[in-house]
Each structure stands twice: as structure tokens, then as C-alpha cells.
Write a protein that holds these residues in place. Structure first.
Motif, mmCIF file in Angstrom:
data_model
loop_
_atom_site.group_PDB
_atom_site.id
_atom_site.type_symbol
_atom_site.label_atom_id
_atom_site.label_comp_id
_atom_site.label_asym_id
_atom_site.label_seq_id
_atom_site.Cartn_x
_atom_site.Cartn_y
_atom_site.Cartn_z
ATOM 1 N N GLY A 166 13.214 -0.661 -28.643
ATOM 2 C CA GLY A 166 11.949 -1.242 -28.222
ATOM 3 C C GLY A 166 11.528 -2.369 -29.147
ATOM 4 O O GLY A 166 12.022 -2.520 -30.267
ATOM 5 N N SER A 167 10.610 -3.191 -28.643
ATOM 6 C CA SER A 167 10.064 -4.288 -29.443
ATOM 7 C C SER A 167 8.672 -4.641 -28.954
ATOM 8 O O SER A 167 7.716 -4.590 -29.693
ATOM 9 C CB SER A 167 10.957 -5.531 -29.383
ATOM 10 O OG SER A 167 10.333 -6.622 -30.023
ATOM 11 N N PHE A 168 8.571 -5.061 -27.673
ATOM 12 C CA PHE A 168 7.301 -5.459 -27.058
ATOM 13 C C PHE A 168 6.679 -6.646 -27.796
ATOM 14 O O PHE A 168 5.479 -6.856 -27.746
ATOM 15 C CB PHE A 168 6.339 -4.269 -26.977
ATOM 16 C CG PHE A 168 7.003 -3.020 -26.491
ATOM 17 C CD1 PHE A 168 7.523 -2.976 -25.208
ATOM 18 C CD2 PHE A 168 7.165 -1.920 -27.306
ATOM 19 C CE1 PHE A 168 8.173 -1.843 -24.741
ATOM 20 C CE2 PHE A 168 7.821 -0.785 -26.855
ATOM 21 C CZ PHE A 168 8.328 -0.741 -25.566
ATOM 22 N N GLY A 169 7.554 -7.395 -28.509
ATOM 23 C CA GLY A 169 7.131 -8.562 -29.263
ATOM 24 C C GLY A 169 7.192 -8.364 -30.764
ATOM 25 O O GLY A 169 7.255 -9.335 -31.521
ATOM 26 N N ARG A 170 7.184 -7.124 -31.243
ATOM 27 C CA ARG A 170 7.093 -6.863 -32.693
ATOM 28 C C ARG A 170 8.304 -7.379 -33.458
ATOM 29 O O ARG A 170 8.175 -7.865 -34.588
ATOM 30 C CB ARG A 170 6.912 -5.358 -32.939
ATOM 31 C CG ARG A 170 6.711 -5.024 -34.423
ATOM 32 C CD ARG A 170 5.460 -5.659 -34.967
ATOM 33 N NE ARG A 170 5.257 -5.419 -36.394
ATOM 34 C CZ ARG A 170 5.622 -6.244 -37.353
ATOM 35 N NH1 ARG A 170 6.245 -7.382 -37.055
ATOM 36 N NH2 ARG A 170 5.377 -5.961 -38.617
ATOM 37 N N THR A 191 0.834 -6.819 -17.789
ATOM 38 C CA THR A 191 1.796 -6.434 -18.809
ATOM 39 C C THR A 191 3.211 -6.341 -18.280
ATOM 40 O O THR A 191 4.103 -5.869 -18.956
ATOM 41 C CB THR A 191 1.423 -5.073 -19.428
ATOM 42 O OG1 THR A 191 1.305 -4.104 -18.401
ATOM 43 C CG2 THR A 191 0.136 -5.158 -20.182
ATOM 44 N N VAL A 192 3.451 -6.816 -17.087
ATOM 45 C CA VAL A 192 4.786 -6.696 -16.506
ATOM 46 C C VAL A 192 5.688 -7.810 -17.011
ATOM 47 O O VAL A 192 5.416 -8.974 -16.803
ATOM 48 C CB VAL A 192 4.719 -6.724 -14.969
ATOM 49 C CG1 VAL A 192 6.112 -6.724 -14.378
ATOM 50 C CG2 VAL A 192 3.954 -5.508 -14.462
ATOM 51 N N PHE A 193 6.750 -7.435 -17.677
ATOM 52 C CA PHE A 193 7.791 -8.381 -18.056
ATOM 53 C C PHE A 193 8.952 -8.184 -17.089
ATOM 54 O O PHE A 193 9.387 -7.068 -16.854
ATOM 55 C CB PHE A 193 8.313 -8.083 -19.463
ATOM 56 C CG PHE A 193 7.691 -8.932 -20.515
ATOM 57 C CD1 PHE A 193 8.018 -10.259 -20.625
ATOM 58 C CD2 PHE A 193 6.776 -8.396 -21.393
ATOM 59 C CE1 PHE A 193 7.456 -11.042 -21.605
ATOM 60 C CE2 PHE A 193 6.204 -9.170 -22.371
ATOM 61 C CZ PHE A 193 6.553 -10.498 -22.477
ATOM 62 N N ILE A 194 9.471 -9.262 -16.534
ATOM 63 C CA ILE A 194 10.609 -9.131 -15.624
ATOM 64 C C ILE A 194 11.849 -9.707 -16.286
ATOM 65 O O ILE A 194 11.976 -10.903 -16.489
ATOM 66 C CB ILE A 194 10.343 -9.872 -14.308
ATOM 67 C CG1 ILE A 194 9.043 -9.371 -13.694
ATOM 68 C CG2 ILE A 194 11.470 -9.682 -13.330
ATOM 69 C CD1 ILE A 194 9.001 -7.921 -13.358
ATOM 70 N N LEU A 195 12.768 -8.831 -16.641
ATOM 71 C CA LEU A 195 14.076 -9.248 -17.123
ATOM 72 C C LEU A 195 14.039 -10.345 -18.172
ATOM 73 O O LEU A 195 14.418 -11.470 -17.914
ATOM 74 C CB LEU A 195 14.937 -9.726 -15.936
ATOM 75 C CG LEU A 195 15.213 -8.677 -14.866
ATOM 76 C CD1 LEU A 195 16.066 -9.277 -13.766
ATOM 77 C CD2 LEU A 195 15.912 -7.474 -15.431
ATOM 78 N N SER A 207 3.176 -9.292 -22.500
ATOM 79 C CA SER A 207 3.128 -10.587 -21.818
ATOM 80 C C SER A 207 2.111 -11.541 -22.425
ATOM 81 O O SER A 207 1.594 -12.430 -21.764
ATOM 82 C CB SER A 207 2.853 -10.393 -20.327
ATOM 83 O OG SER A 207 1.705 -9.608 -20.126
ATOM 84 N N VAL A 208 1.833 -11.346 -23.723
ATOM 85 C CA VAL A 208 1.045 -12.268 -24.552
ATOM 86 C C VAL A 208 -0.378 -12.424 -23.991
ATOM 87 O O VAL A 208 -1.061 -11.430 -23.792
ATOM 88 C CB VAL A 208 1.782 -13.625 -24.707
ATOM 89 C CG1 VAL A 208 1.252 -14.372 -25.941
ATOM 90 C CG2 VAL A 208 3.294 -13.424 -24.883
ATOM 91 N N GLY A 209 -0.826 -13.655 -23.701
ATOM 92 C CA GLY A 209 -2.199 -13.845 -23.245
ATOM 93 C C GLY A 209 -2.494 -13.216 -21.904
ATOM 94 O O GLY A 209 -3.646 -12.851 -21.609
ATOM 95 N N HIS A 210 -1.473 -13.055 -21.078
ATOM 96 C CA HIS A 210 -1.666 -12.452 -19.762
ATOM 97 C C HIS A 210 -2.181 -11.013 -19.861
ATOM 98 O O HIS A 210 -2.741 -10.495 -18.893
ATOM 99 C CB HIS A 210 -0.355 -12.465 -18.983
ATOM 100 C CG HIS A 210 0.194 -13.831 -18.732
ATOM 101 N ND1 HIS A 210 -0.213 -14.614 -17.675
ATOM 102 C CD2 HIS A 210 1.111 -14.565 -19.411
ATOM 103 C CE1 HIS A 210 0.438 -15.769 -17.705
ATOM 104 N NE2 HIS A 210 1.240 -15.761 -18.749
#
Length: 703
Positions: A397-401, A23-27, A522-525
Motif C-alpha cells: 500500500g501507499s495511497f501517496g505516502r 477517492t477512486v483511483f483507476i489503474l 486522489s489529492v484535491g479531488h
């Protein structure tokens, strides 16, 4: 998650932290700078006019115009750092604004001619463009001073937003800007040597922190328009249900309620304030048509997934012949993993404001996909895109939403604006319960696999099945992201694993459901990393090998091994853990970034506590190491929530969770100690290696 295996489970792998790596998103960012509107897209190879991407005020304040949306990930700071480094700007005088919806000027250089923030692509897309813009602006400032003072440019230098002559004479950028902007934009302005960087790679203060702390930061929740009404929507209790009829008599009797309108998504109550709108919604009497609705429980869905997995599926990747190699394997492991629906739960629920007069429209929103939202508004309101202005604001925040390719809540807002009798501005507000009970989710996923070892403990074969809903099918991005029926986001991190496994077959099965799904973190990851790392650990144990060494032998790329070796060294891997303690290691590559983690865990009466996470990350050049560290820390907190307790469950099709009391995030008191180590790298910021993204970039380059 449930799992079945014919091998005993190791202590350190029990319900473990593999999701943390996934779940790690980098920048996730990228930006330009500007005021003037360009008439055509600037080819990626050219340096755009600096005044498109920055403003310099009379007090020498420099404002960066960001085409990327800031939702907490640090994008505006990252982009401004790149520009300010080459511009030789005084960081204390940097500010930011968001760009208008003008795709011709502010298109995304990674994904193509769209305004979009996502895919951890912003820094990769900004890396050269923003540095070139800064270098061009610096060169123009020096040239303007040379002409003004009639001195050679070689006698001038730029520093702290000022041009200085060897004599000591100086002029601020504000004093030179008008003349400088009349000069031709240099296409070959020299970039600084990395040895001379003052900002890149340093922990400069974030540009958005101060105003978020003192309350000056502006979110959509803060926007007030004259005569504005608030709208709350009664959505169906079951996904896929529709309004059959409704009675608004009781709602209209509530003081403050102005109007009730039906839209495709449900019934909207408009009132003078949010409290009245919510009370009016609660008073509605709605009869729903549930003939096409989802009525299964999540367990029933998984049972059907298991049946679906018995079919052929679609080939996602095929290396060698696992089916031929597995029967003769010396040892075998079979496993099943299930992953639940997950909600995004940004701290600021979805909301946006529309001012529509029948001919033109303005929207204020925490906007992640400006191009999509503009198109949705145009289609629903029936007006040309050029008559739509989007004011992008900060997002909580969003996290994709907020990056929905269908623009669901923007469509709702436009439908309300078109249906309402008055032309008052309207503020659509989703409550926390609306978001958790009726939003879009990370889909549930079923993994089934069989893997085998040869006599030497090496992987002889691996067969893998993934059953889930496709995220991209049926969206505007399907043509670019779905190939031969395979949505790569369903199997990313698995089908393209960096582990060298010769006989490796992956099949995907596209499931169907009215439950709306969307990328999450991080989608499918978010699920493939957990499965890969857990199984690799089990295979290492079965082979009698150290989990670290087992991984190193499977990774041919030096950068992958370096991250693992760094985290092993920093965590003291291989040393004694003490009584009732366990330790696990994980590695994953997501969106071009490599992350390795070691988790230290205490066991107590059948339960466990995560005491410490040591992480190593290689994201290329770390523009701002403090922001990278914050991303890792936040991802770990998020991962612990999802691993240990968060799940969206259905009972007869109804979501059982509603707010943070039963969809509880990780609390500060529960956070382990986190130690982050960043690989010192000269490589450009990481960008996704997703083959679908590569196809997308190739098509854009051919335009």
C-alpha cells in the motif's frame, strides 16, 4: 465536516457518500521491459529495443521489467497485459521484475524524464509503448524463424509464445530469442485489431496475487542483509520541534542496542533486531526545542482559516461575474465544509534498507519515486547517482505516502547510514504509531461558498473559497505545478469542474503550518468532489428538480452524461426506495476518469447504514476489468472510513490518534454491496487533464 446552509438538508444528502466518487483511483500505472541499459532516452515516438523491457528464459518464461511500482493497484498486470497481447504470449508463463533506477531507459512518458509511479498515469503512458514493444518483439520472432527455416514470413504466425509454420513446424520464443534480438527493431510493426484482442479487456489473473497469497512475495520487510542493524527513530512529539539534547545512557544499556545517533529528524537507535531498537528508543531521554513547533488544535487552525478567508486570496478560476449575478438571485445557498487531516496508513509501514560502504550505496525499498529517492541518497551520502543502486520491491500500500517528493524517510535512512560508526547495513523501520502520529497528512481544508438560482432554477452564480496548505510549494515540482501562486491540486475537481456554470469564481488561500502534508489518494479531488456533489444536490432540491436530470443538464460532454445514465439505469434510479430508505447520486471526473455512483441508505433512529453502492466508470479502455472493479471497491471502503469516522485531530499540536483502534478502517462487516459497471470504450486509458500536468508534458515534449 461541518456545514451551514440557509436551505434545509435533504435526507439522502446527510453526511453522504460524495467522498466515494472523489477517492477512486483507476489503474495508476505504466511500465517497460528490459535487461540492457540504454545510453540515451528513447524518444516517445520510437519503439525501444524489446530486450530493455522483457527477458525470455530457456523454459519460455517471459519476464516483464516494470518501471512502475506495484503497491496493490495492479500496475504490473496491466503493463504485462499490453505487452503480452501484441507479443502473442502465453499468459501462464508471464512474470515480472522491477526495473533498476535508470531514468535514461525507464523514464515516465507522461510526466517527463523521471522514474515515478503516480497520478493515475501508468496505463496512459504504457498504452502505446508497451504494445509497440510487444508487436516489435513478435515481428522479430517471426522474422528470426523465417530466416532459420528459409520460409516466407507470410507462412508463419505467432501464438502462445511460439512461432508456427503452416506445415505444423514450430519453435518457442526461447528457441528463437537469441537470433531475434540480433535483428533491427521494427518501428512500424502492426498492432492488433481490437477485435482480435485476447487479453486486453479480459479478466486475466493478476501476476502478483499468487505470491502474495503463498508468502513468496518480497517486500522490504523481508530483506535480510549480513550483519544488518534495525533503526527506530524518536521523532518530535510536536511538528516543527527539534532535538535540543538527549541522554542515551538507558538506551545503550538495553541488550541488542548497538549505537545511538542524532539526525535532523530526531534520534535514531540502532540495534540487532526491531524489538531492541524500539525498546531502546522508548528508553531515550530527549529534550525538545519547541520554539518553532505547531501548538494549535485543529479547531484553532480552522478558526484562523476562517479569518484568512476574509482576505482577497488568489484567483483559481473566473468565469463570468458571480459577484454581480448573486445579489439578484431568486434563491441563495451558503455553505461551509471542513475536512480534517487524514493519514495514509498503508498496511506495510514505511521501511527501507541501506548498504553504504562510504563509496557506493544500495537501497531496498517499496520505491514509488526512484528519481527523487536516488537524488536524496546522492545529496545526503555525498556520492554520485551512478554509484547508487535502488532495488524496488513490492509495497504493501501507499495511497501517496511512498511518493513523497521530499523523500523524507529515505533521507532519514541516508542520514543514519552516514552518521553511524559502523558500516553495517541498516533497516529503518517506522511503526504504525510513527506513521499515524508523525507522518505526512492530507491537509485540512476549509471550503466556503455562496451559490444562487434564477427564477427558472438554473445556477445564476457561484462564488467559492478554499483555504488549505499547498502540497507542491517548496517541493521539486513547484515550478511545474504551481502557477501564479495557485497550487492546482488545492482546487482540482472544482476549478476545472465539467459542470457548465457560467458565473463561477474560485479563490484559493495558501495556509501555513509546520504540519507536513502530502497528496493522499486522489489529492484535491478527495474534498472538492464531496463539496461539488453535495452543493449540486442541494441546488437541485431547491430548484425542485431531479438530481440526475439536474446534473445531466449541466454536463455538455456526452461521455460525462453516459456514465450518469449508465449508473442511473443499473441502480433503478427514480424507482421507489421504500420506507426509511434514501438514495443519492454523484458524478465526478478525476485524473481523466469519469465515475458516477448511486448510494442506497437505510435510516434507523437517527443513524444510517450504507446498504449498496452502484458505480459506473469510464476510464477509456479497461485493460483488466477485474482490476478496475477492485479499485472502485477499495476506494469505496476507503471513502466510507474517511467519511464516517477517520480523522487526525490535534490537541495543543499533538496528534490524538495512534493506531487502528482509534483510526479505524472500514471493516468487512461494514462494507455495502458494491456493483461496478464499466463503460465499454475504444478511447485510450484515461490520463489527467490537470493543466499543470499539461504544462509538464509540453515542456517534456520540447526537450
Amino acid at each position: 465536516m461541518t456545514r451551514h446552509t440557509d436551505a434545509p438538508e435533504s435526507l439522502s444528502r446527510r453526511r453522504f457518500l460524495k467522498a466515494a466518487a472523489s477517492t477512486v483511483f483507476i489503474l495508476g500505472f505504466y511500465v517497460p521491459l528490459g535487461r540492457r541499459t540504454a545510453s540515451a532516452q528513447t524518444p516517445p515516438s520510437e519503439t525501444p529495443a524489446p530486450n530493455l523491457f522483457l527477458k525470455i528464459d530457456s523454459d519460455n518464461i517471459i519476464t516483464v521489467i516494470s518501471k512502475y511500482f506495484e503497491m496493490g493497484q495492479g500496475v504490473v498486470t496491466g503493463v504485462a497485459t499490453l505487452l503480452a497481447e501484441e507479443l502473442e504470449a502465453d499468459w501462464s508463463k508471464l512474470r515480472f521484475e522491477f526495473a533498476p533506477n535508470d531514468v535514461a531507459t525507464y523514464n515516465n512518458l507522461v510526466f517527463g524524464p523521471v522514474m515515478v509511479t503516480g497520478g493515475s498515469a501508468s496505463m496512459a503512458g504504457s498504452w502505446m509503448q508497451m504494445r509497440k514493444v510487444g508487436a516489435a518483439a513478435r515481428t522479430m520472432m517471426i522474422e528470426a524463424a523465417a530466416k532459420k527455416w528459409k520460409v516466407p514470413e507470410a507462412e508463419l504466425r505467432a501464438e502462445n509464445s511460439t512461432v508456427v509454420h503452416t506445415s505444423g513446424k514450430s519453435a518457442t520464443y526461447a528457441e528463437l530469442a537469441a537470433d531475434a534480438m540480433q535483428l533491427p527493431v521494427p518501428q512500424d510493426a502492426p498492432l492488433k485489431d481490437p477485435a482480435d484482442w485476447k487479453l486486453i479487456g479480459k479478466n486475466v489473473p493478476r501476476l502478483d496475487s499468487a505470491e502474495k497469497t503463498d508468502g513468496k512475495a518480497l517486500f522490504a520487510m523481508d530483506v535480510k542483509r549480513p550483519g544488518m542493524l534495525t533503526a527506530a527513530i524518536a521523532h518530535p512529539p510536536l511538528f516543527g520541534a527539534k532535538v535540543k539534547s538527549f541522554d542515551a545512557t538507558a538506551s545503550e544499556a538495553i541488550p541488542g542496542v548497538e549505537e545511538v545517533v542524532q539526525i535532523p529528524a530526531g534520534v535514531a537507535v540502532l540495534a540487532k533486531d526491531s524489538w531492541s531498537a524500539l525498546r531502546g528508543r522508548d528508553a531515550l531521554k530527549v529534550e525538545w526545542d519547541t520554539s518553532g513547533a505547531e501548538t494549535r488544535s485543529d479547531e484553532q487552525i480552522f478558526a484562523e482559516y476562517r479569518q484568512q478567508a476574509q482576505g482577497e486570496g488568489l484567483v483559481a478560476t473566473k468565469r463570468g461575474d458571480a459577484g454581480k449575478a448573486l445579489p439578484s438571485a431568486a434563491q441563495k445557498l451558503t455553505a461551509e465544509f471542513t475536512f480534517p487531516f487524514l493519514a495514509h496508513t498503508p498496511m506495510e509501514p514505511l521501511n527501507c534498507i541501506l548498504d553504504f560502504d562510504g563509496d557506493k550505496a544500495e537501497m531496498w525499498s517499496g520505491c514509488q519515486l526512484q528519481s527523487i529517492d536516488e537524488h536524496v541518497l546522492s545529496e545526503v551520502l555525498g556520492i554520485e547517482s551512478k554509484r547508487i543502486r535502488i532495488h524496488t520491491l513490492l509495497g504493501g500500500g501507499s495511497f501517496g505516502r511512498r511518493g513523497n517528493p521530499l523523500g523524507d524517510w529515505v533521507a532519514e535512512l541516508a542520514q543514519i547510514g552516514k552518521a553511524m560508526k559502523s558500516r553495517a547495513p541498516v533497516h529503518l523501520l517506522w511503526s504504525r504509531e510513527d506513521d499515524i502520529r508523525g507522518g505526512y497528512y492530507r491537509p485540512i481544508v476549509l471550503h466556503q461558498l455562496e451559490a444562487g438560482l434564477d427564477d427558472s432554477g438554473n445556477i445564476a452564480g457561484w462564488q467559492h473559497k478554499v483555504v488549505t496548505q499547498s502540497l507542491f510549494t517548496g517541493t521539486p515540482f513547484a515550478a511545474l505545478m504551481v502557477k501564479d501562486g495557485v497550487d492546482h491540486s488545492s482546487v482540482e475537481g472544482l476549478a476545472d469542474t465539467p459542470y457548465q456554470i457560467d458565473n463561477f469564481n474560485v479563490r484559493v488561500y495558501n495556509a501555513e503550518s509546520p504540519v507536513p502534508v502530502l497528496w493522499w489518494r486522489s489529492v484535491g479531488h478527495t474534498h472538492t468532489a464531496h463539496v461539488m456533489e453535495t452543493v449540486i444536490d442541494e441546488l437541485a432540491r431547491m430548484a425542485g428538480r431531479d438530481p440526475l436530470q439536474y446534473r445531466l443538464e449541466l454536463l455538455p460532454e456526452a461521455r460525462d452524461r453516459e456514465v450518469l445514465q449508465l449508473v442511473a439505469g443499473k441502480s433503478g434510479w427514480g424507482g421507489s426506495t421504500g420506507e426509511n430508505r434514501g438514495r443519492g447520486i454523484a458524478f465526478h471526473k478525476s485524473f481523466g476518469t469519469r465515475v458516477a455512483m448511486v448510494a442506497d441508505v437505510s435510516i434507523d433512529e437517527g443513524d444510517f447504514t450504507v446498504d449498496k453502492i452502484t458505480a459506473a466508470v469510464d476510464c477509456g479502455v479497461a485493460i483488466n476489468p477485474d482490476v478496475v472493479t477492485a479499485q472502485i471497491e477499495g476506494a469505496i471502503g476507503f471513502a466510507l472510513s474517511t467519511l464516517l469516522r477517520n480523522r487526525i485531530t490535534l490537541k495543543d499540536g499533538r496528534v490524538q490518534q495512534s493506531n487502528f483502534h482509534n483510526y479505524e478502517p472500514t471493516r468487512i462487516r461494514e462494507m455495502p454491496a458494491v456493483e461496478v459497471h464499466i463503460v465499454q470504450s475504444a478511447e485510450p486509458p484515461a490520463v489527467s487533464a490537470n493543466p499543470a500536468c499539461r504544462r509538464w508534458r509540453r515542456q517534456w515534449a520540447m526537450r
